[in-house]
Design an enzyme around this catalytic site. Structure first.
Site, PDB file in Angstrom:
ATOM      1  N   HIS A 478       0.845  -1.333  -0.319  1.00  0.00           N
ATOM      2  CA  HIS A 478       0.231  -0.171   0.307  1.00  0.00           C
ATOM      3  C   HIS A 478       1.123   1.382   0.222  1.00  0.00           C
ATOM      4  O   HIS A 478       0.974   2.122  -1.329  1.00  0.00           O
ATOM      5  CB  HIS A 478      -0.945   0.215   1.243  1.00  0.00           C
ATOM      6  CG  HIS A 478      -1.930   1.212   1.172  1.00  0.00           C
ATOM      7  ND1 HIS A 478      -2.760   1.185   1.153  1.00  0.00           N
ATOM      8  CD2 HIS A 478      -1.407   2.779   1.826  1.00  0.00           C
ATOM      9  CE1 HIS A 478      -3.451   2.597   1.344  1.00  0.00           C
ATOM     10  NE2 HIS A 478      -2.524   3.221   2.182  1.00  0.00           N
ATOM     11  N   GLU A 479       1.566   1.369   0.841  1.00  0.00           N
ATOM     12  CA  GLU A 479       2.582   2.528   0.763  1.00  0.00           C
ATOM     13  C   GLU A 479       3.356   2.947  -0.248  1.00  0.00           C
ATOM     14  O   GLU A 479       3.756   3.924  -0.954  1.00  0.00           O
ATOM     15  CB  GLU A 479       3.585   2.338   2.157  1.00  0.00           C
ATOM     16  CG  GLU A 479       2.923   2.406   3.405  1.00  0.00           C
ATOM     17  CD  GLU A 479       1.821   3.478   3.766  1.00  0.00           C
ATOM     18  OE1 GLU A 479       1.885   4.873   3.044  1.00  0.00           O
ATOM     19  OE2 GLU A 479       0.404   3.412   4.631  1.00  0.00           O
ATOM     20  N   HIS A 482       1.285   4.963  -2.816  1.00  0.00           N
ATOM     21  CA  HIS A 482       2.158   6.148  -2.420  1.00  0.00           C
ATOM     22  C   HIS A 482       3.358   6.360  -3.168  1.00  0.00           C
ATOM     23  O   HIS A 482       3.337   8.063  -3.627  1.00  0.00           O
ATOM     24  CB  HIS A 482       2.185   6.341  -1.618  1.00  0.00           C
ATOM     25  CG  HIS A 482       0.930   6.426  -1.042  1.00  0.00           C
ATOM     26  ND1 HIS A 482      -0.500   6.826  -1.267  1.00  0.00           N
ATOM     27  CD2 HIS A 482       0.136   5.687   0.344  1.00  0.00           C
ATOM     28  CE1 HIS A 482      -1.482   7.172  -0.637  1.00  0.00           C
ATOM     29  NE2 HIS A 482      -1.479   6.102   0.584  1.00  0.00           N
ATOM     30  N   HIS A 485       3.288   6.081  -6.705  1.00  0.00           N
ATOM     31  CA  HIS A 485       2.861   7.949  -7.194  1.00  0.00           C
ATOM     32  C   HIS A 485       3.586   8.988  -7.364  1.00  0.00           C
ATOM     33  O   HIS A 485       3.837   9.698  -8.483  1.00  0.00           O
ATOM     34  CB  HIS A 485       1.705   7.651  -6.556  1.00  0.00           C
ATOM     35  CG  HIS A 485      -0.361   8.742  -6.973  1.00  0.00           C
ATOM     36  ND1 HIS A 485      -0.564   8.864  -6.233  1.00  0.00           N
ATOM     37  CD2 HIS A 485       0.154   9.519  -8.401  1.00  0.00           C
ATOM     38  CE1 HIS A 485      -1.299  10.073  -7.138  1.00  0.00           C
ATOM     39  NE2 HIS A 485      -0.620  10.433  -8.154  1.00  0.00           N
TER      40      HIS A 485
END
Length: 727
Positions: A478-479, A482, A485
């Site tokens: 998940h991290e 980020h 991105h």
């Protein structure tokens, strides 16, 4: 230098043979499965993140002063030059100058182990915040931008990105009251300053434990809590305790109303509403949702109500499963209460699927997981990690790893500092911090983005690498969503780089990574037993995914309740206490009874960082689900889809309307009904209401760092926090 590879060798005996299994790690895997090589103390101290002045806490003052001098020069340039693209470039340079200090300080104030550094960073945040408030109400500065936006000929000559960034800067001015007369503008400034104080007061209060006389609790459960003389201190919900009395006591005591904090929340919501109305919005929610995918509070509430209707039967079934389990475990009461939700949903999962996280952990060494991410990004996006040895003073802990992110044809994209391991005074929060945003500089060079990923994992030892349970592994994916991105959102302007986009879009790339993390085709590429080299059996992955369906509707409905409560708090004033509103929303959107003399809203830390935007988790999950099913479910390594994903969703940061990015990826704009159906489909086929499910989820008191402090304007904090609160 770190060895090119590292081998873990184990001897496995059985009744017939003596066999040797060797697991060979790539340089990236080896870097995370071994203890970090200590920095050469005789090297010159290059300063935090390679910023020379930050070799000592005093460097923050120097950095501030330099930024302030640059700010004065850039304000003069913006005000004196004719309107054009240069105006927007100057504004972005102004934003970049402030962000380079503020964003870095925003991380250091919570992540650095040295109190002197944390204090200096905290002061820098306050000082930069004050400058930003002053700039947001600088009439001359605003006029230079307005002259551009009012000049049709000039506006038509600008490219799409430049025009959007100009409009975003103007929006920041407007929500600060720049268009008001001097008296009202002064009031807006006063309200903003007051809000900063109220935000800090409320956020700090949400973490404070409650105390009770030791004699008020039965003697046999006192040892479960922190004892301080004649009193007991309770700083969390103890939601996973097998003792029902412990869960009940913790719930009632930890959530007992604090009158001063109730008043603080009232003042906070009143102040937000007053500011929103002063600058021309119906409510704070209307102001907060401007520019998001949802756009209006009415859309958000319709989304939540549609989802509630679709989940109704499934939620009732989940609560019945929990009640049956409570009766089966010979509970002293058969009534399902809010303090039972997490415990009995976990119990139902455990009974049906016999999921033991310790059986999975040997397959998920940190090095193996990092190799998995490296292989996935390489196949999907042509991006790989390169481990680099930090210089002296560059990192704040010797356990921090530094990764260069490199594209196969474009070269270096940026840097990720991996602060993954536990240490004293480090927040127990998984989050992503932007340290430096990417942007195209005047000389044509690209300013590489720099980010920090913060996790809270046990460090490796000499004999054993860090082993992750399934939830930790999904959190890591998940991290890293980020982080990618940030790396691939290579915008011309840093004001809209990477995760500097609408909140309900910012979580899409990270949640999408959770789908990859639980797909066996992906997991099979990296999940190997750290001693034997054996792959994780497919049946174990299937069982884990199937277990997530259990009680998933009830978990999702709980998040709907939180999101609805957040919307009502930030909508038009209700002339009711926040507790009365809580009771009403709980009855309508949850299903378990309100407990008298409790005020859960006083632990709802997300009201600060995600005020009127808590729904973002659910909407982002719906979008991520649709992207997964339509684009990656058939082939999670499809390079063409990976390139489309980068081109349509990652590359733009916040420089494009979020729903236009979704439309580009899906080839259409999804309806609210389709978003709801996507969430329900996940529950029916592979419930993924976060890798951080309720059973493993956020314990509000110790999981939400006080770093959430978003400011509108030229500096926007880029910390992205993960995790749901527990009820």
């Amino acid at each position: 230098m770190m060895l090119a590879c590292q081998r873990f060798v184990s001897v496995v005996r059985n009744s017939r043979t003596l066999s040797r299994h060797v697991t060979t790690w790539s340089p990236v895997g080896a870097a995370f499965n071994a203890q970090q090589r200590k920095v050469d103390l005789f090297q010159k101290n290059v300063g935090l993140f390679g910023v020379p002045g930050l070799s000592t806490p005093a460097g923050f003052e120097v950095a501030q002063q330099r930024a302030l001098r640059e700010t004065e020069q850039l304000v003069e340039t913006a005000c004196n030059n004719p309107p054009g693209a240069l105006t927007v470039e100057t504004f972005d340079q102004l934003s970049d100058s402030l962000c380079k200090v503020a964003d870095l300080a925003d991380f250091v104030k919570v992540g650095h182990p040295d109190p002197a550094f944390r204090d200096a960073a905290e002061k820098a945040c306050i000082n930069i915040g004050t400058v930003v408030e002053r700039l947001n109400t600088n009439v001359e500065l605003c006029r230079s931008l307005k002259n551009l936006l009012d000049n049709k000929e000039v506006l038509d000559s600008l490219d799409t990105d430049t025009r959007r960034v100009a409009e975003l800067f103007m929006f920041d001015f407007e929500i600060s009251g720049i268009h008001l007369d001097e008296s009202k503008r002064g009031k807006a400034v006063s309200l903003n300053v007051n809000l900063l104080d109220l935000n800090n007061e409320f956020l700090n209060g949400t973490h404070l434990p409650n105390r009770i006389e030791k004699t008020a609790l039965p003697e046999h459960i006192r040892h479960c809590f922190s004892i301080d003389g004649n009193s007991i201190q309770i700083g969390g919900l103890h939601a996973d305790s097998p003792d029902e009395l412990v869960r009940e006591a913790a719930y009632k005591i930890f959530l007992f109303p604090n009158s001063s904090l109730l008043l603080c929340l009232d003042d906070l919501l009143t102040c937000r509403n007053e500011l929103a109305k002063l600058v021309g919005y119906e409510s704070f929610a209307h102001r907060a949702l401007n520019g998001t995918m949802a756009k209006t509070p009415e859309t958000v509430m319709k989304f939540l109500e549609l989802l509630t209707d679709k989940l109704s039967d499934r939620t009732a079934k989940d609560f019945n499963l929990m009640r049956d389990m409570k009766m089966k475990m010979n509970s002293r009461s058969t009534v399902l209460m809010p303090w039972d939700h997490s415990y009995f949903s976990s119990a139902v999962r455990a009974e049906r699927y016999k999921i033991d996280p310790s059986l999975y952990s040997p397959y998920f060494s940190l090095g193996a997981c990092m190799e998995g991410l490296n292989m996935l990004f390489s196949q999907l996006l042509g991006v790989s990690f390169r481990n680099e040895q930090p210089m002296a003073g560059e990192v704040w802990s010797e356990e921090v790893r530094k990764l260069a992110v490199v594209h196969e044809t474009e070269g270096l994209l940026g840097y990720i500092y991996c602060d993954f391991f536990q240490r004293p005074d480090k927040p127990h929060q998984d989050c992503h911090f932007t340290i430096q945003g990417g942007r195209l500089k005047k000389d044509g060079e690209y300013q590489h983005p720099v980010v920090v990923l913060m996790l809270s994992l046990p460090p490796p030892t000499r004999s054993t690498p860090t082993l992750l349970n399934p939830g930790m592994m999904e959190n890591l994916f998940h991290e890293m969503g980020h982080a990618m991105h940030s790396m691939l959102g290579r915008t011309r302007y840093q004001h809209v780089t990477g995760t500097r986009c609408s909140t309900d879009f910012a979580e899409v790339p990270s949640i999408l990574m959770e789908f990859f993390a639980t797909d066996y085709r992906v997991v099979n590429q990296f999940a190997r037993h750290y001693q034997t080299g054996q792959p994780l059996p497919k049946s174990m992955v299937s069982r884990l995914c199937e277990s997530k369906r259990i009680c998933g509707a009830a978990d999702t409905q709980l998040q709907v309740f939180y999101a609805a409560l957040d919307q009502v708090y930030h909508g038009k004033p209700q002339n009711q206490s926040t507790t009365d509103i809580l009771k009403k929303m709980q009855e309508k959107f949850y299903g378990l009874p309100y407990v008298p003399n409790t005020a859960w809203q006083l632990r709802f830390s997300h009201l600060i960082g995600y005020g009127a935007k808590y729904y973002s988790y659910l909407m982002s999950r719906a979008i991520a689900s649709m992207v997964w099913r339509q684009c990656f479910q058939k082939d999670p390594f499809n390079r063409d889809m990976g390139e489309r994903y980068r081109r349509e969703m990652l590359a733009h940061g916040g420089s494009k309307e979020p729903m236009l990015m979704v439309q580009g990826m899906l080839q259409r704009s999804p309806t609210l009904e389709e978003l709801v159906d996507a969430l329900v489909a996940d529950l029916d086929t592979d419930s993924r209401i976060r890798g951080r499910r309720m059973s493993e989820g956020l314990q509000i008191n110790d999981r939400l760092t006080k770093a959430i402090q978003l400011r509108a304007g030229l500096w926007k904090s880029s910390a992205v926090f993960s995790g749901f609160p527990s009820y």
